[in-house]
Scaffold this active site. Structure first.
Site, PDB file in Angstrom:
ATOM      1  N   LYS A 102     -15.426   2.065  -2.854  1.00 56.31           N
ATOM      2  CA  LYS A 102     -14.495   3.197  -2.736  1.00 56.31           C
ATOM      3  C   LYS A 102     -13.802   3.464  -4.067  1.00 56.31           C
ATOM      4  O   LYS A 102     -13.441   2.528  -4.768  1.00 56.31           O
ATOM      5  CB  LYS A 102     -13.446   2.854  -1.657  1.00 56.31           C
ATOM      6  CG  LYS A 102     -12.335   3.868  -1.503  1.00 56.31           C
ATOM      7  CD  LYS A 102     -11.276   3.401  -0.502  1.00 56.31           C
ATOM      8  CE  LYS A 102     -10.084   2.758  -1.179  1.00 56.31           C
ATOM      9  NZ  LYS A 102      -8.995   2.408  -0.252  1.00 56.31           N
ATOM     10  N   ARG A 135     -10.588   5.873  -5.933  1.00 54.14           N
ATOM     11  CA  ARG A 135      -9.450   6.758  -5.666  1.00 54.14           C
ATOM     12  C   ARG A 135      -9.320   7.736  -6.823  1.00 54.14           C
ATOM     13  O   ARG A 135      -8.719   7.394  -7.853  1.00 54.14           O
ATOM     14  CB  ARG A 135      -8.158   5.936  -5.517  1.00 54.14           C
ATOM     15  CG  ARG A 135      -8.000   5.303  -4.148  1.00 54.14           C
ATOM     16  CD  ARG A 135      -6.531   5.239  -3.738  1.00 54.14           C
ATOM     17  NE  ARG A 135      -6.357   4.513  -2.481  1.00 54.14           N
ATOM     18  CZ  ARG A 135      -6.410   5.088  -1.284  1.00 54.14           C
ATOM     19  NH1 ARG A 135      -6.647   6.378  -1.179  1.00 54.14           N
ATOM     20  NH2 ARG A 135      -6.218   4.368  -0.205  1.00 54.14           N
TER      21      ARG A 135
HETATM   22  C1  R5P Z   1      -5.968  -0.213   0.207  1.00 58.95           C
HETATM   23  O1  R5P Z   1      -6.179  -1.064  -0.643  1.00 58.95           O
HETATM   24  C2  R5P Z   1      -5.582  -0.580   1.607  1.00 58.95           C
HETATM   25  O2  R5P Z   1      -6.173  -1.780   2.020  1.00 58.95           O
HETATM   26  C3  R5P Z   1      -5.939   0.543   2.570  1.00 58.95           C
HETATM   27  O3  R5P Z   1      -7.333   0.721   2.571  1.00 58.95           O
HETATM   28  C4  R5P Z   1      -5.256   1.838   2.197  1.00 58.95           C
HETATM   29  O4  R5P Z   1      -3.878   1.637   2.016  1.00 58.95           O
HETATM   30  C5  R5P Z   1      -5.475   2.888   3.273  1.00 58.95           C
HETATM   31  O5  R5P Z   1      -4.874   4.078   2.876  1.00 58.95           O
HETATM   32  P1  R5P Z   1      -5.348   5.488   3.450  1.00 58.95           P
HETATM   33  O6  R5P Z   1      -5.407   5.360   4.946  1.00 58.95           O
HETATM   34  O7  R5P Z   1      -4.259   6.440   2.993  1.00 58.95           O
HETATM   35  O8  R5P Z   1      -6.671   5.806   2.835  1.00 58.95           O
END
Ligand code: R5P
Length: 310
Positions: A190, A192
């Site tokens: 993934k 960001r």
């Molecule tokens: C990220 O490192 C966390 O483990 C979660 O995957 C993240 O906080 C999820 O955020 P969202 O639902 O906004 O994509």
């Protein structure tokens, strides 16, 4: 041993209190008209071991301040020792500087809680295990993995399961669940591109015809999980089930999940959002109360907490 609750998750505190057959301390938490928080403990707690239960969930700033003021009030009321039970430890996602000139909120919040007077922390699925080292007091980081594993064994009767980490940071968590269930692991790459936006670049592992079980610590906007489910389906996954400890569920997250390819999202009640999720047919909430209560009992009796996970 006495138990005090903040306002963030009274429902969970009441369940813990019932399990331990130990009523909640009589206290008043009010607000001045300008929003300042005022705490009063309405009974003698001198010489008692106190557990204060408060999640740093939305509204995170108010709930954090409430926690700090409760600890301060307990300390000034001569409690023997204070354990901060923080089912959801908010502000944990900023645990290092990913770009220059940013703060490390997890460290600042750890300092604030310690400075306020906590002697020990109990929490569940910290975003990163290393945050334990931000404290110079004992931290018991409990895991929801056994609760999730039990639920999966009961509800998903298939041998064709695979555990999926929704990002590289979640590999350890997914591997732990996979080990408990004796199933393989796939990893989602993934990225960001901007805060709050997530993009699946690749899926490492074969998910074709498999029943995928994604496990994560937090679901906030829902972007990570919904995109992960889409990517898995595109690569031939048969079903996608999701297990997440902390349902932050901000903005349109619940709607997004309702419309998604996720067959079932299972959350715990570290954050109280039962009202918000009760109309979503594909969201289920499991209680973490017995696990927390057992840990508190063991801390109070000075017996092993880690035995809970053997
Ligand atoms: C990220 O490192 C966390 O483990 C979660 O995957 C993240 O906080 C999820 O955020 P969202 O639902 O906004 O994509």
């Amino acid at each position: 041993m006495k138990i005090l609750t903040g306002n963030s998750n009274k429902h969970l505190s009441e369940k813990i209190s019932k399990y331990l057959k130990n009523r909640l301390v009589n206290s008043s938490i009010k607000k001045f008209s300008d929003g300042e928080i005022y705490i009063e403990i309405n009974e003698n707690i001198r010489g008692n071991s106190i557990f204060i239960i408060q999640s740093i969930a939305s509204p995170a700033n108010d709930n954090l301040m409430e926690l700090l003021l409760c600890i301060d009030a307990l300390k000034r009321s001569s409690a023997k020792n204070i354990t901060a039970v923080i089912p959801y430890f908010g502000y944990a996602r900023q645990d290092r500087k990913v770009v220059p000139r940013t703060s490390i909120s997890a460290k600042l919040v750890s300092n604030l809680i310690t400075k306020a007077g906590a002697d020990r922390i109990v929490t569940v699925d910290l975003h990163a295990g290393q945050i334990q080292g931000f404290f110079d007091i004992p931290v018991d980081n409990l895991f929801s993995t056994p609760i999730f594993a039990r639920h999966i064994k009961k509800k998903i009767k298939s041998k064709n399961l695979i555990c999926v980490a929704p990002d590289v940071g979640g590999v350890e968590r997914a591997r732990a669940l996979g080990r408990k269930l004796d199933i393989g692991l796939a990893i989602i790459d993934k990225r960001r591109p901007a805060p709050g936006k997530s993009q699946v670049m690749n899926v490492i592992g074969n998910v074709k015809e498999k029943i995928c079980v994604i496990v994560d610590d937090i679901i906030d906007s829902g972007g990570t999980i919904v995109n992960a489910a889409d990517a898995l389906k595109k690569r031939g996954a048969k079903e996608v089930h999701v297990y997440v400890t902390h349902g932050v569920l901000s903005g349109e997250a619940v709607e997004k999940i309702k419309k998604s390819k996720i067959k079932n999202l299972v959350l715990t009640d570290t954050i109280n959002n039962l009202d918000r999720v009760k109309k979503a047919r594909n969201i289920e909430v499991l209680s973490i109360s017995n696990l927390l209560a057992e840990a508190m009992k063991r801390i109070s009796n000075s017996t092993s907490v880690s035995d809970l996970f053997k």
